[in-house]
Write a protein that holds these residues in place. Sequence first.
Motif, PDB file in Angstrom:
ATOM      1  N   SER A   1      -1.927  -1.441 -19.600  1.00 52.01           N
ATOM      2  CA  SER A   1      -1.043  -1.912 -20.657  1.00 52.01           C
ATOM      3  C   SER A   1       0.045  -2.808 -20.072  1.00 52.01           C
ATOM      4  N   PRO A   2       0.520  -3.794 -20.849  1.00 51.57           N
ATOM      5  CA  PRO A   2       1.577  -4.684 -20.351  1.00 51.57           C
ATOM      6  C   PRO A   2       2.877  -3.918 -20.117  1.00 51.57           C
ATOM      7  N   ILE A   3       3.651  -4.373 -19.149  1.00 49.87           N
ATOM      8  CA  ILE A   3       4.958  -3.781 -18.864  1.00 49.87           C
ATOM      9  C   ILE A   3       5.994  -4.884 -18.831  1.00 49.87           C
ATOM     10  N   GLY A   4       7.208  -4.555 -19.248  1.00 48.68           N
ATOM     11  CA  GLY A   4       8.286  -5.523 -19.299  1.00 48.68           C
ATOM     12  C   GLY A   4       9.044  -5.629 -17.987  1.00 48.68           C
ATOM     13  N   ARG A   5      10.145  -6.365 -18.057  1.00 54.57           N
ATOM     14  CA  ARG A   5      10.931  -6.628 -16.849  1.00 54.57           C
ATOM     15  C   ARG A   5      11.509  -5.352 -16.244  1.00 54.57           C
ATOM     16  N   LEU A   6      12.108  -4.526 -17.102  1.00 60.43           N
ATOM     17  CA  LEU A   6      12.790  -3.342 -16.581  1.00 60.43           C
ATOM     18  C   LEU A   6      11.814  -2.367 -15.938  1.00 60.43           C
ATOM     19  N   ARG A   7      10.700  -2.129 -16.582  1.00 64.97           N
ATOM     20  CA  ARG A   7       9.701  -1.214 -16.019  1.00 64.97           C
ATOM     21  C   ARG A   7       9.108  -1.769 -14.724  1.00 64.97           C
ATOM     22  N   PHE A   8       8.866  -3.069 -14.692  1.00 70.16           N
ATOM     23  CA  PHE A   8       8.337  -3.676 -13.473  1.00 70.16           C
ATOM     24  C   PHE A   8       9.322  -3.498 -12.323  1.00 70.16           C
ATOM     25  N   PHE A   9      10.601  -3.676 -12.614  1.00 72.02           N
ATOM     26  CA  PHE A   9      11.625  -3.501 -11.582  1.00 72.02           C
ATOM     27  C   PHE A   9      11.674  -2.046 -11.104  1.00 72.02           C
ATOM     28  N   LEU A  10      11.672  -1.106 -12.033  1.00 75.33           N
ATOM     29  CA  LEU A  10      11.747   0.313 -11.664  1.00 75.33           C
ATOM     30  C   LEU A  10      10.496   0.753 -10.905  1.00 75.33           C
ATOM     31  N   TYR A  11       9.328   0.285 -11.356  1.00 78.75           N
ATOM     32  CA  TYR A  11       8.093   0.632 -10.648  1.00 78.75           C
ATOM     33  C   TYR A  11       8.097   0.054  -9.236  1.00 78.75           C
ATOM     34  N   SER A  12       8.604  -1.163  -9.084  1.00 78.91           N
ATOM     35  CA  SER A  12       8.648  -1.792  -7.759  1.00 78.91           C
ATOM     36  C   SER A  12       9.559  -1.015  -6.815  1.00 78.91           C
ATOM     37  N   VAL A  13      10.708  -0.585  -7.331  1.00 77.51           N
ATOM     38  CA  VAL A  13      11.625   0.204  -6.498  1.00 77.51           C
ATOM     39  C   VAL A  13      10.991   1.537  -6.115  1.00 77.51           C
ATOM     40  N   ALA A  14      10.340   2.185  -7.075  1.00 76.39           N
ATOM     41  CA  ALA A  14       9.703   3.473  -6.787  1.00 76.39           C
ATOM     42  C   ALA A  14       8.578   3.325  -5.761  1.00 76.39           C
ATOM     43  N   ILE A  15       7.800   2.255  -5.864  1.00 77.09           N
ATOM     44  CA  ILE A  15       6.715   2.026  -4.906  1.00 77.09           C
ATOM     45  C   ILE A  15       7.272   1.761  -3.515  1.00 77.09           C
ATOM     46  N   SER A  16       8.355   1.002  -3.435  1.00 77.54           N
ATOM     47  CA  SER A  16       8.951   0.710  -2.127  1.00 77.54           C
ATOM     48  C   SER A  16       9.478   1.981  -1.452  1.00 77.54           C
ATOM     49  N   ILE A  17      10.125   2.841  -2.236  1.00 78.31           N
ATOM     50  CA  ILE A  17      10.640   4.095  -1.680  1.00 78.31           C
ATOM     51  C   ILE A  17       9.489   4.990  -1.221  1.00 78.31           C
TER      52      ILE A  17
ATOM     53  N   GLU B   1       6.577   4.032  -0.348  1.00 78.74           N
ATOM     54  CA  GLU B   1       5.937   3.394   0.800  1.00 78.74           C
ATOM     55  C   GLU B   1       6.676   3.730   2.097  1.00 78.74           C
ATOM     56  N   LEU B   2       8.001   3.675   2.054  1.00 81.96           N
ATOM     57  CA  LEU B   2       8.795   4.027   3.229  1.00 81.96           C
ATOM     58  C   LEU B   2       8.569   5.484   3.635  1.00 81.96           C
ATOM     59  N   ILE B   3       8.517   6.359   2.637  1.00 80.11           N
ATOM     60  CA  ILE B   3       8.272   7.776   2.927  1.00 80.11           C
ATOM     61  C   ILE B   3       6.886   7.960   3.531  1.00 80.11           C
ATOM     62  N   GLY B   4       5.887   7.239   2.994  1.00 80.54           N
ATOM     63  CA  GLY B   4       4.527   7.348   3.519  1.00 80.54           C
ATOM     64  C   GLY B   4       4.411   6.883   4.954  1.00 80.54           C
ATOM     65  N   VAL B   5       5.057   5.771   5.282  1.00 81.87           N
ATOM     66  CA  VAL B   5       5.021   5.273   6.661  1.00 81.87           C
ATOM     67  C   VAL B   5       5.758   6.232   7.595  1.00 81.87           C
ATOM     68  N   ALA B   6       6.872   6.784   7.125  1.00 81.65           N
ATOM     69  CA  ALA B   6       7.603   7.760   7.946  1.00 81.65           C
ATOM     70  C   ALA B   6       6.749   8.991   8.230  1.00 81.65           C
ATOM     71  N   LEU B   7       5.973   9.417   7.246  1.00 82.95           N
ATOM     72  CA  LEU B   7       5.060  10.544   7.466  1.00 82.95           C
ATOM     73  C   LEU B   7       3.962  10.187   8.466  1.00 82.95           C
ATOM     74  N   CYS B   8       3.542   8.916   8.450  1.00 86.01           N
ATOM     75  CA  CYS B   8       2.553   8.479   9.448  1.00 86.01           C
ATOM     76  C   CYS B   8       3.128   8.576  10.857  1.00 86.01           C
ATOM     77  N   PHE B   9       4.386   8.179  11.009  1.00 87.86           N
ATOM     78  CA  PHE B   9       5.038   8.328  12.315  1.00 87.86           C
ATOM     79  C   PHE B   9       5.089   9.794  12.726  1.00 87.86           C
ATOM     80  N   ALA B  10       5.504  10.650  11.786  1.00 91.02           N
ATOM     81  CA  ALA B  10       5.650  12.071  12.116  1.00 91.02           C
ATOM     82  C   ALA B  10       4.313  12.721  12.432  1.00 91.02           C
TER      83      ALA B  10
END
Length: 199
Positions: free
Chosen positions: A4-20, A22-31
């Motif tokens: 389904s289409p998503i607007g500006r605000l949802r795209f921004f929030l989803y992008s921030v959530a994915i970035s966070i 992603e950082l947690i996932g890479v940190a777990l790879c290090f650990a």
Amino acid sequence: MLSSPIGRLRFFLYSVAISIAELIGVALCFAATMGFDGFAVSKPGPSRESLALASFVVLMVFVVARTNITWRRRNDADLSKWLVVPYIVFVALFAVLQALTLLIYDFKTGNTNIGLVILSITLFALWFRICLASPKGRPFDPDSFLTAEGFGKGPSDSFRHATTASVSAETSMISAPVTVSARGHGNAGGIAFGKRGRS
């Protein structure tokens, strides 16, 4: 839901959530592989292969997530494929370069990948353009921004009728004392006239 289409605000929030995430996932790879201390003292090459491979798999998972929200954003804003497809390709290329950087980076020399820096800036510019693109068929309206994004609801007809009735009632309450005062003034004038006649 995933198409389904998503607007500006949802795209921004989803992008921030994915970035966070992603950082947690890479940190777990290090650990889970060699740890941050082990990575700092290790030499580039085969000793980091497990870390680079694990990080590559995690990064590619989030590339798929970013591709999904970007395509859904394209459906909402009717963006050109010449903008969206290069962005998705650059996101995948950026993930590959990040995994390779973990494999070849040397803390002693501190070498910096200029291409990775340029690609990061390009990705941010494309992401910014995609995020702020206006929905198709209507220009950007700050007053209806949250309503368009699905986080608010405009006033309904019943709400308008209720508001009109409330305003009418308040007008009647304000005008009522004026009418009574006018009548009281007339009665007072009649009484005074009667007293003068008696005298």
